[in-house]
Design a protein around this motif. Structure first.
Motif, PDB file in Angstrom:
ATOM      1  N   GLY A   1      35.239  25.538  31.870  1.00 10.19           N
ATOM      2  CA  GLY A   1      35.156  26.993  31.816  1.00 10.19           C
ATOM      3  C   GLY A   1      36.509  27.591  31.839  1.00 10.19           C
ATOM      4  O   GLY A   1      37.486  26.880  31.499  1.00 10.19           O
ATOM      5  N   THR A   2      36.540  28.618  32.132  1.00 12.50           N
ATOM      6  CA  THR A   2      37.742  29.466  32.144  1.00 12.50           C
ATOM      7  C   THR A   2      38.295  29.846  33.310  1.00 12.50           C
ATOM      8  O   THR A   2      37.400  30.366  34.565  1.00 12.50           O
ATOM      9  CB  THR A   2      37.464  30.887  31.426  1.00 12.50           C
ATOM     10  N   LEU A   3      39.642  29.580  33.820  1.00  6.66           N
ATOM     11  CA  LEU A   3      40.280  29.511  35.107  1.00  6.66           C
ATOM     12  C   LEU A   3      41.096  30.799  35.057  1.00  6.66           C
ATOM     13  O   LEU A   3      41.837  31.160  33.868  1.00  6.66           O
ATOM     14  CB  LEU A   3      41.040  28.437  35.097  1.00  6.66           C
ATOM     15  N   LEU A   4      40.986  31.483  36.083  1.00 10.58           N
ATOM     16  CA  LEU A   4      41.862  33.035  35.875  1.00 10.58           C
ATOM     17  C   LEU A   4      42.665  32.951  37.159  1.00 10.58           C
ATOM     18  O   LEU A   4      42.278  32.733  38.451  1.00 10.58           O
ATOM     19  CB  LEU A   4      40.996  34.173  35.838  1.00 10.58           C
ATOM     20  N   ARG A   5      43.996  33.132  37.016  1.00 14.26           N
ATOM     21  CA  ARG A   5      44.763  33.377  38.245  1.00 14.26           C
ATOM     22  C   ARG A   5      45.285  34.912  38.445  1.00 14.26           C
ATOM     23  O   ARG A   5      45.232  35.606  37.176  1.00 14.26           O
ATOM     24  CB  ARG A   5      46.030  32.630  38.069  1.00 14.26           C
TER      25      ARG A   5
ATOM     26  N   ASN B   1      35.673  41.216  35.176  1.00 10.05           N
ATOM     27  CA  ASN B   1      36.404  42.275  36.118  1.00 10.05           C
ATOM     28  C   ASN B   1      36.096  41.776  37.478  1.00 10.05           C
ATOM     29  O   ASN B   1      36.883  42.081  38.109  1.00 10.05           O
ATOM     30  CB  ASN B   1      35.661  43.670  35.873  1.00 10.05           C
ATOM     31  N   CYS B   2      34.921  41.079  37.689  1.00  6.43           N
ATOM     32  CA  CYS B   2      34.586  40.698  39.030  1.00  6.43           C
ATOM     33  C   CYS B   2      35.533  39.533  39.444  1.00  6.43           C
ATOM     34  O   CYS B   2      36.281  39.546  40.604  1.00  6.43           O
ATOM     35  CB  CYS B   2      33.044  40.101  39.022  1.00  6.43           C
ATOM     36  N   ALA B   3      35.927  38.600  38.315  1.00  3.36           N
ATOM     37  CA  ALA B   3      36.852  37.711  38.627  1.00  3.36           C
ATOM     38  C   ALA B   3      38.318  38.290  38.991  1.00  3.36           C
ATOM     39  O   ALA B   3      38.996  37.671  39.611  1.00  3.36           O
ATOM     40  CB  ALA B   3      36.807  36.733  37.545  1.00  3.36           C
ATOM     41  N   LEU B   4      38.664  39.130  38.092  1.00  2.00           N
ATOM     42  CA  LEU B   4      39.960  39.814  38.092  1.00  2.00           C
ATOM     43  C   LEU B   4      40.171  40.501  39.480  1.00  2.00           C
ATOM     44  O   LEU B   4      41.235  40.286  40.051  1.00  2.00           O
ATOM     45  CB  LEU B   4      40.126  40.774  36.795  1.00  2.00           C
TER      46      LEU B   4
END
Length: 297
Positions: free
Chosen positions: A292-296, A257-260
């Protein structure tokens, strides 16, 4: 010592692969939340410091935000004070807050600064009190049970959330070629100190600095599916679907959620990476596969 042809080929491939990333991110700000195993294992600590110095030397602007929960817990235990948690958050009375400031703003912060400086960088330690940097507000939350007529408001003391960020001091340090190392302590309008979750501080700092990347080091490979396979290249809709399906749950929820929130607020990409991998930061930024996981957005 000579390098065999197989190793030489691998080294050359990695160096060549890094070139477009160095070019793309030159002059860009990268906010890195440092925590977990990467903060306690000596090899990982040294590798992290070298990675951060390398980022600076090739023209990027790393900004570090660190945690320190286990270190706080150990010192509290040494002085005979029991740690109490409510829904994962440490109840922080005035005495505990004094220990938090001592550990985060002192012991842990200065160790990270020293590691980076020894690796050839120029790091400066900060808390949110320096330069009136992190404005906090007291965090309270409500607990509701079926038998209760009204929710119970729980006060957990000097635990806060970010009200606003003034990055003037960080901007000044970055422009002067220093690497800021930030302890997640904010100050409220009442002048009181507040302990704030380091992931949340990192996310808000990244948003305010309009960072290219937010990188969260964890003790997991990243976001994995039901079969344990690593997921990456996710967008907001993908994440919302995985949460609804229960694939993302538990301790990963606050981080995702922080990343989002960060990418929705303009940070170009967020990364949740495995800090147990040596040189994880460098591998995530400079290689095609990452760790790791990349989020856009």
């Amino acid at each position: 010592m000579t390098i065999d042809s197989s190793s030489a080929h691998q080294i050359a491939r990695v160096l060549s692969e890094s070139l477009p990333y160095i070019r793309a991110f030159q002059g860009k700000t990268l906010v890195v939340k440092y925590g977990g195993n990467a903060m306690v294992d000596e090899n990982l600590k040294a590798g992290f410091a070298r990675d951060i110095v390398l980022l600076k030397l090739v023209g990027m602007n790393p900004v570090i935000v660190h945690g320190g929960g286990p270190q706080i817990g150990r010192l509290l235990e040494q002085i005979g004070k029991e740690s109490t948690f409510v829904e994962g958050m440490r109840v922080t009375d005035r005495e505990t807050m004094d220990v938090v400031e001592m550990v985060l703003g002192g012991l842990v912060n200065k160790e990270i600064v020293n590691l980076i400086n020894r690796a050839g960088g120029r790091a400066v330690g900060l808390t949110g009190k320096d330069g009136d940097f992190i404005h906090a507000r007291k965090l309270t939350f409500a607990r509701q049970a079926p038998e209760m007529k009204a929710p119970e408001i729980i006060d957990i003391g000097h635990v806060g959330e970010v009200a606003s960020i003034d990055t003037a001091i960080v901007d000044m340090l970055v422009q002067s070629d220093f690497i800021p190392v930030i302890a997640p302590i904010g100050v409220g309008e009442d002048g009181q100190s507040y302990n704030i979750n380091a992931d949340l501080v990192a996310g808000k700092v990244a948003e305010t600095l309009r960072a290219e990347k937010l990188i969260l080091l964890t003790n997991t490979p990243g976001v994995v599916d039901a079969d344990g396979q690593l997921l990456t290249g996710l967008n907001a809709a993908d994440v919302e679907g995985l949460i609804a399906e229960g694939v993302i749950h538990g301790g990963m929820l606050p981080k995702i959620n922080c990343a989002l929130d960060a990418v929705r607020a303009g940070v170009r990409t967020a990364h949740i990476i495995d800090g147990r991998v040596e040189h994880a930061v460098m591998l995530e930024i400079f290689t095609d596969e990452g760790v790791g996981t990349l989020l856009r957005g």
